[in-house]
Design a protein around this motif. Sequence first.
Motif, PDB file in Angstrom:
ATOM      1  N   TRP A  78     -11.103   3.686  14.140  1.00  0.00           N
ATOM      2  CA  TRP A  78     -10.123   4.621  14.706  1.00  0.00           C
ATOM      3  C   TRP A  78      -8.775   3.918  14.846  1.00  0.00           C
ATOM      4  O   TRP A  78      -8.707   2.760  15.252  1.00  0.00           O
ATOM      5  N   PHE A  79      -7.705   4.651  14.517  1.00  0.00           N
ATOM      6  CA  PHE A  79      -6.338   4.149  14.702  1.00  0.00           C
ATOM      7  C   PHE A  79      -5.534   5.138  15.532  1.00  0.00           C
ATOM      8  O   PHE A  79      -5.796   6.347  15.528  1.00  0.00           O
ATOM      9  N   ASP A  80      -4.520   4.608  16.210  1.00  0.00           N
ATOM     10  CA  ASP A  80      -3.512   5.479  16.814  1.00  0.00           C
ATOM     11  C   ASP A  80      -2.684   6.113  15.702  1.00  0.00           C
ATOM     12  O   ASP A  80      -2.625   5.603  14.571  1.00  0.00           O
ATOM     13  N   ALA A  81      -2.001   7.202  16.029  1.00  0.00           N
ATOM     14  CA  ALA A  81      -1.244   7.941  15.022  1.00  0.00           C
ATOM     15  C   ALA A  81      -0.117   7.114  14.409  1.00  0.00           C
ATOM     16  O   ALA A  81       0.298   7.362  13.268  1.00  0.00           O
ATOM     17  N   ASN A  82       0.379   6.110  15.137  1.00  0.00           N
ATOM     18  CA  ASN A  82       1.543   5.347  14.666  1.00  0.00           C
ATOM     19  C   ASN A  82       1.174   4.115  13.848  1.00  0.00           C
ATOM     20  O   ASN A  82       2.021   3.252  13.604  1.00  0.00           O
ATOM     21  N   VAL A  83      -0.072   3.998  13.397  1.00  0.00           N
ATOM     22  CA  VAL A  83      -0.493   2.783  12.691  1.00  0.00           C
ATOM     23  C   VAL A  83       0.374   2.511  11.464  1.00  0.00           C
ATOM     24  O   VAL A  83       0.734   1.361  11.180  1.00  0.00           O
ATOM     25  N   GLY A  84       0.733   3.545  10.727  1.00  0.00           N
ATOM     26  CA  GLY A  84       1.546   3.344   9.528  1.00  0.00           C
ATOM     27  C   GLY A  84       2.908   2.761   9.841  1.00  0.00           C
ATOM     28  O   GLY A  84       3.415   1.893   9.110  1.00  0.00           O
ATOM     29  N   TYR A  85       3.511   3.211  10.938  1.00  0.00           N
ATOM     30  CA  TYR A  85       4.827   2.703  11.325  1.00  0.00           C
ATOM     31  C   TYR A  85       4.741   1.265  11.831  1.00  0.00           C
ATOM     32  O   TYR A  85       5.708   0.507  11.747  1.00  0.00           O
ATOM     33  N   LYS A  86       3.586   0.881  12.356  1.00  0.00           N
ATOM     34  CA  LYS A  86       3.414  -0.486  12.845  1.00  0.00           C
ATOM     35  C   LYS A  86       3.345  -1.501  11.705  1.00  0.00           C
ATOM     36  O   LYS A  86       3.754  -2.653  11.865  1.00  0.00           O
ATOM     37  N   VAL A  87       2.820  -1.065  10.561  1.00  0.00           N
ATOM     38  CA  VAL A  87       2.597  -2.027   9.473  1.00  0.00           C
ATOM     39  C   VAL A  87       3.457  -1.776   8.234  1.00  0.00           C
ATOM     40  O   VAL A  87       3.561  -2.654   7.374  1.00  0.00           O
ATOM     41  N   GLY A  88       4.061  -0.586   8.134  1.00  0.00           N
ATOM     42  CA  GLY A  88       4.796  -0.318   6.902  1.00  0.00           C
ATOM     43  C   GLY A  88       5.996   0.585   7.031  1.00  0.00           C
ATOM     44  O   GLY A  88       6.665   0.872   6.042  1.00  0.00           O
ATOM     45  N   GLY A  89       6.279   1.076   8.214  1.00  0.00           N
ATOM     46  CA  GLY A  89       7.453   1.910   8.393  1.00  0.00           C
ATOM     47  C   GLY A  89       7.284   3.345   7.961  1.00  0.00           C
ATOM     48  O   GLY A  89       8.266   4.088   7.852  1.00  0.00           O
ATOM     49  N   ASP A  90       6.062   3.792   7.719  1.00  0.00           N
ATOM     50  CA  ASP A  90       5.826   5.178   7.314  1.00  0.00           C
ATOM     51  C   ASP A  90       4.453   5.609   7.809  1.00  0.00           C
ATOM     52  O   ASP A  90       3.578   4.776   8.066  1.00  0.00           O
ATOM     53  N   TRP A  91       4.260   6.923   7.932  1.00  0.00           N
ATOM     54  CA  TRP A  91       2.984   7.437   8.424  1.00  0.00           C
ATOM     55  C   TRP A  91       1.869   7.136   7.423  1.00  0.00           C
ATOM     56  O   TRP A  91       2.061   7.212   6.206  1.00  0.00           O
ATOM     57  N   MET A  92       0.698   6.802   7.943  1.00  0.00           N
ATOM     58  CA  MET A  92      -0.476   6.560   7.101  1.00  0.00           C
ATOM     59  C   MET A  92      -1.666   7.312   7.680  1.00  0.00           C
ATOM     60  O   MET A  92      -1.927   7.252   8.887  1.00  0.00           O
ATOM     61  N   GLY A  93      -2.361   8.015   6.814  1.00  0.00           N
ATOM     62  CA  GLY A  93      -3.574   8.726   7.201  1.00  0.00           C
ATOM     63  C   GLY A  93      -4.798   8.043   6.620  1.00  0.00           C
ATOM     64  O   GLY A  93      -4.707   6.971   6.002  1.00  0.00           O
ATOM     65  N   PRO A  94      -5.966   8.646   6.780  1.00  0.00           N
ATOM     66  CA  PRO A  94      -7.207   8.038   6.270  1.00  0.00           C
ATOM     67  C   PRO A  94      -7.162   7.719   4.774  1.00  0.00           C
ATOM     68  O   PRO A  94      -7.691   6.688   4.349  1.00  0.00           O
ATOM     69  N   TRP A  95      -6.543   8.594   3.977  1.00  0.00           N
ATOM     70  CA  TRP A  95      -6.512   8.354   2.531  1.00  0.00           C
ATOM     71  C   TRP A  95      -5.695   7.111   2.206  1.00  0.00           C
ATOM     72  O   TRP A  95      -6.125   6.252   1.431  1.00  0.00           O
ATOM     73  N   GLU A  96      -4.498   6.994   2.802  1.00  0.00           N
ATOM     74  CA  GLU A  96      -3.651   5.828   2.548  1.00  0.00           C
ATOM     75  C   GLU A  96      -4.307   4.546   3.067  1.00  0.00           C
ATOM     76  O   GLU A  96      -4.272   3.501   2.413  1.00  0.00           O
ATOM     77  N   LEU A  97      -4.918   4.634   4.234  1.00  0.00           N
ATOM     78  CA  LEU A  97      -5.556   3.455   4.821  1.00  0.00           C
ATOM     79  C   LEU A  97      -6.791   3.023   4.034  1.00  0.00           C
ATOM     80  O   LEU A  97      -7.086   1.827   3.934  1.00  0.00           O
ATOM     81  N   SER A  98      -7.505   3.991   3.477  1.00  0.00           N
ATOM     82  CA  SER A  98      -8.728   3.647   2.731  1.00  0.00           C
ATOM     83  C   SER A  98      -8.409   2.783   1.521  1.00  0.00           C
ATOM     84  O   SER A  98      -9.205   1.915   1.139  1.00  0.00           O
ATOM     85  N   LYS A  99      -7.262   2.997   0.903  1.00  0.00           N
ATOM     86  CA  LYS A  99      -6.889   2.204  -0.270  1.00  0.00           C
ATOM     87  C   LYS A  99      -6.572   0.763   0.114  1.00  0.00           C
ATOM     88  O   LYS A  99      -6.842  -0.165  -0.650  1.00  0.00           O
ATOM     89  N   VAL A 100      -6.005   0.583   1.293  1.00  0.00           N
ATOM     90  CA  VAL A 100      -5.644  -0.764   1.740  1.00  0.00           C
ATOM     91  C   VAL A 100      -6.861  -1.503   2.301  1.00  0.00           C
ATOM     92  O   VAL A 100      -7.047  -2.700   2.052  1.00  0.00           O
ATOM     93  N   LEU A 101      -7.698  -0.782   3.032  1.00  0.00           N
ATOM     94  CA  LEU A 101      -8.829  -1.407   3.725  1.00  0.00           C
ATOM     95  C   LEU A 101     -10.099  -1.462   2.883  1.00  0.00           C
ATOM     96  O   LEU A 101     -11.088  -2.070   3.301  1.00  0.00           O
ATOM     97  N   ASN A 102     -10.089  -0.807   1.729  1.00  0.00           N
ATOM     98  CA  ASN A 102     -11.279  -0.775   0.867  1.00  0.00           C
ATOM     99  C   ASN A 102     -12.490  -0.256   1.638  1.00  0.00           C
ATOM    100  O   ASN A 102     -13.570  -0.839   1.635  1.00  0.00           O
TER     101      ASN A 102
END
Length: 209
Positions: free
Chosen positions: A110-134
């Motif tokens: 589980w992530f907070d809604a702002n996870v994308g802004y914390k690591v990349g400056g843009d919103w990230m959802g499950p699809w975007e995170l799945s590619k990074v986290l494998n």
Amino acid sequence: MRVVYFALFVLAFVVITIVVLDPQSAPAVAAVLAAVASFVLALRAARGPSPATRDAGQKRRPSRGKRATPRWIIVDGSNVLYWNPVGPSLATVSDVLRLLESQGFQPVIWFDANVGYKVGGDWMGPWELSKVLNLPQKQILVAAKGQPADPLVLAEARKRRASVVSNDRFRDWAEDHPEVTRPGFLIRGTHGPEGAALKDLALVPQQAA
């Protein structure tokens, strides 16, 4: 069938003797032999495979065992994000996920809604995170904007009867989730130059698997 084969052997011997004594009868004798052979083949086909052949075929069939129950574990992604002193990083989270998988766990994160802004400056959802986290997209969850992930992490753990990987003590939620004080429920960890390390992982109860 052995009696039939013996009778055929005797018949063949007699036929050969007749052909030797009377060569002109060879075509007629050959026709008789062909008819007898066809009859034997039809009889064998009607009988089906022998018991030994059937047993051998059954032994070769792979058994269908029961699927192993997934050993779930819930990861507080927005907490693990900061385990490395360098700063928030999805690489840190990925290392923790790989460590859990190597120990036989199936993580849900589980992530907070702002996870994308914390690591990349843009919103990230499950699809975007799945590619990074494998990690399969269905095992990645992101809280809605304005919704803290902490109670969602604890609710997910209760639903799956799983432990939680986090350095958070969840004191604000202890009244609704007294399990946070149970040994083996909260798994702490660190991340440094040598990678991820988890404490008390051996204390995870089997019923939380």
